[in-house]
Design a protein around this motif. Structure first.
Motif, PDB file in Angstrom:
ATOM      1  N   LEU A 294       0.936  -1.308   0.187  1.00 37.48           N
ATOM      2  CA  LEU A 294       0.033   0.058  -0.070  1.00 37.48           C
ATOM      3  C   LEU A 294       0.731   1.166   0.020  1.00 37.48           C
ATOM      4  O   LEU A 294       1.362   1.706   1.006  1.00 37.48           O
ATOM      5  N   ASN A 295       1.123   1.786  -1.215  1.00 40.34           N
ATOM      6  CA  ASN A 295       2.120   2.916  -1.290  1.00 40.34           C
ATOM      7  C   ASN A 295       1.275   3.892  -2.571  1.00 40.34           C
ATOM      8  O   ASN A 295       1.456   3.309  -3.727  1.00 40.34           O
ATOM      9  N   LEU A 296       1.116   5.102  -2.392  1.00 39.58           N
ATOM     10  CA  LEU A 296       0.948   6.019  -3.484  1.00 39.58           C
ATOM     11  C   LEU A 296       2.029   6.701  -3.938  1.00 39.58           C
ATOM     12  O   LEU A 296       2.971   7.063  -3.208  1.00 39.58           O
ATOM     13  N   PRO A 297       2.093   6.975  -5.415  1.00 39.92           N
ATOM     14  CA  PRO A 297       3.239   7.660  -6.108  1.00 39.92           C
ATOM     15  C   PRO A 297       3.426   9.090  -5.505  1.00 39.92           C
ATOM     16  O   PRO A 297       2.370   9.604  -5.140  1.00 39.92           O
ATOM     17  N   SER A 298       4.525   9.458  -5.337  1.00 40.25           N
ATOM     18  CA  SER A 298       4.524  11.163  -4.786  1.00 40.25           C
ATOM     19  C   SER A 298       4.593  11.845  -5.950  1.00 40.25           C
ATOM     20  O   SER A 298       4.070  11.466  -7.244  1.00 40.25           O
ATOM     21  N   THR A 299       4.448  13.229  -5.869  1.00 42.00           N
ATOM     22  CA  THR A 299       4.186  14.311  -7.037  1.00 42.00           C
ATOM     23  C   THR A 299       5.327  15.168  -6.865  1.00 42.00           C
ATOM     24  O   THR A 299       5.169  16.550  -6.654  1.00 42.00           O
ATOM     25  N   PRO A 300       6.500  14.886  -7.317  1.00 45.71           N
ATOM     26  CA  PRO A 300       7.516  15.774  -7.376  1.00 45.71           C
ATOM     27  C   PRO A 300       7.656  16.916  -8.364  1.00 45.71           C
ATOM     28  O   PRO A 300       7.916  17.934  -8.231  1.00 45.71           O
ATOM     29  N   VAL A 301       6.822  16.608  -9.638  1.00 47.90           N
ATOM     30  CA  VAL A 301       6.681  17.722 -10.715  1.00 47.90           C
ATOM     31  C   VAL A 301       5.628  18.535  -9.887  1.00 47.90           C
ATOM     32  O   VAL A 301       6.011  19.823 -10.491  1.00 47.90           O
TER      33      VAL A 301
END
Length: 367
Positions: A294-301
Motif C-alpha cells: 500500500l503506497n501511493l506515488p509521490s508528486t515531485p513535478v
C-alpha cells in the motif's frame, strides 16, 4: 533549431535599426528646435505588494480544543477582538491597516462577519500570546471568504502540517487561485491615470515664415529616416514578444502533461489496490501483506512547479489543487491503515480514483 538560427540575424538587424534611430534623432534635434519634444511624464509607481508570510517558517502545532465564541469586533483584515482577547485568522495574511489596501481588507472582513456570532478553534499562539484560530460565522470560513474576495493571501507556516491542515490549505490555495485569475482585491491591476486634456493650439499667423519652411525641407529626410528606424524596431519587438509567448505556452503545455502523468500513476496505484482488496473483511484492518504493497506515488513535478500553477488554465488549475490536497490527506491516512477498517481505506482510494478521472478528462482538453 530554426528559431535559434534566426536570432543572430534579428539581433544584427536590431543593432542596425538602433544606430539609424540614434543618428536620426541627433541630427533632427541639431537641425531645428521645432523638432525637440518634451519627455513624457513617468507613470505612477505600482502599489506595494500585500504582505504574505514566508513558506519556510516554523510549522503550526497540533490543533487544540480551545474554543472562542462571541460577536467580535474587526480590528483589521485578519484580526478579531473578543472582549479583551485578540484572535488572528489561521492560514492567511491581510495588508496592515496602515498600508494602502489595509482599510479595504478591514471593511471586507467586517462585511463577512456582519455582526454574526463567530466560533473559533485555536490552532496556535504567537509569542506574545495572541490566539491563531480557524473561525467560522455559521458555515462561512472567514479566512476562505477573505481569500475568495482577494482581500488576503495564503500564509504558509511550514511544510510539516497535519492532514487536516493540508486539506484546509488545499481549499485556501484554490480560493486564492480563483481570486488571482479573476484579478480582484489585492490582485487587481492598477489603472493608468487619465491623460490631462489637451491645450488648445493658438491660431496660426496669417503669414508663412520662409525660414521655417527651409528648416523643414532640410529636416524632412532625417525625420523620414527616424520614422523608418522606429517602425523597424517596433516590428522586431513584436516578433520577439510573439516568439516568447509561444515558448511560454509550449512550456506550460509540457508542464501540464507531466503533472497529468503523475495523476495517472496515482490513479492506477489506487485503483489496483481497491481491486486487490475487494475480497477482504471490510470491518477488519488490512493484513500485513497488503500493507506492504500500500503506497501511493509521490508528486515531485507538481510540488516543484507549484509557483507556475496560476499560469495553467483556470479550471484545470483548481482541479489540480483540490486533487493534490486529497492525495496528501489520503497519504497521511495510509500511514495508519493497519489500525482502521479496510473498507474506510478502500472508500478513500475510490474517491481519489474518481477525482483523478475528472482531472485527467479535463486536462486532456488543454493538451
Amino acid at each position: 533549431m530554426q528559431l535559434q538560427q534566426k536570432l543572430p540575424k534579428e539581433r544584427a538587424v536590431t543593432v542596425a535599426a538602433q544606430s539609424v534611430l540614434a543618428v536620426g534623432l541627433t541630427l533632427a534635434l541639431a537641425s531645428s528646435p521645432a523638432l525637440a519634444k518634451k519627455k513624457p511624464a513617468d507613470e505612477p509607481p505600482a502599489p506595494k505588494a500585500a504582505p504574505v508570510g514566508a513558506v519556510d517558517g516554523a510549522p503550526l502545532g497540533a490543533v487544540s480544543t480551545t474554543s472562542i465564541e462571541g460577536t467580535p469586533t474587526v480590528i483589521d483584515g485578519d484580526t478579531l477582538r473578543f472582549g479583551d482577547r485578540l484572535v488572528r485568522l489561521y492560514g492567511i495574511a491581510a495588508p496592515d491597516i496602515d498600508s494602502a489596501k489595509g482599510p479595504d481588507a478591514r471593511v471586507a472582513l467586517d462585511e463577512i462577519v456582519d455582526h454574526q456570532r463567530v466560533a473559533c478553534t485555536e490552532a496556535d499562539r504567537t509569542r506574545d500570546g495572541m490566539s491563531i484560530a480557524i473561525c467560522k460565522a455559521g458555515n462561512t470560513d472567514l479566512a476562505e471568504a477573505m481569500l475568495q474576495r482577494g482581500e488576503a493571501a495564503v500564509y504558509r507556516a511550514g511544510n510539516n502540517a497535519t492532514a487536516e491542515e493540508q486539506a484546509l490549505g488545499g481549499r485556501y490555495d484554490a480560493a486564492e487561485l480563483v481570486a488571482r485569475q479573476m484579478a480582484v482585491g489585492l490582485w487587481m491591476k492598477a489603472e493608468k491615470p487619465a491623460a490631462p486634456p489637451a491645450k488648445a493650439e493658438p491660431a496660426p499667423e496669417p503669414w508663412i515664415d520662409r525660414g521655417v519652411i527651409r528648416d523643414w525641407i532640410v529636416a524632412a529626410p532625417i525625420v523620414l529616416l527616424t520614422f523608418v528606424g522606429l517602425l523597424l524596431l517596433g516590428l522586431l519587438g513584436n516578433r520577439q514578444r510573439r516568439l516568447e509567448l509561444l515558448d511560454q505556452r509550449r512550456s506550460d503545455t509540457s508542464l501540464l502533461a507531466q503533472i497529468l502523468a503523475e495523476v495517472l500513476a496515482i490513479r492506477e496505484a489506487a485503483a489496483d489496490f481497491v481491486i486487490n482488496t475487494s475480497g477482504l473483511n471490510h470491518q477488519a484492518p488490512l493484513p500485513v501483506d497488503h500493507l506492504a504493497t500500500l503506497n501511493l506515488p509521490s508528486t515531485p513535478v507538481y510540488v516543484g512547479n507549484a509557483g507556475r500553477a496560476h499560469r495553467l488554465p483556470r479550471d484545470i488549475g483548481v482541479d489540480l489543487v483540490q486533487f493534490h490536497a486529497a492525495h496528501a490527506g489520503i497519504t497521511q491516512m495510509l500511514r495508519h491503515a493497519g489500525e482502521i477498517p479496510s473498507e474506510n481505506v478502500r472508500t478513500a482510494l475510490r474517491k481519489l480514483v474518481d477525482s483523478a478521472d475528472m482531472v485527467l478528462e479535463r486536462g486532456q482538453k488543454f493538451l
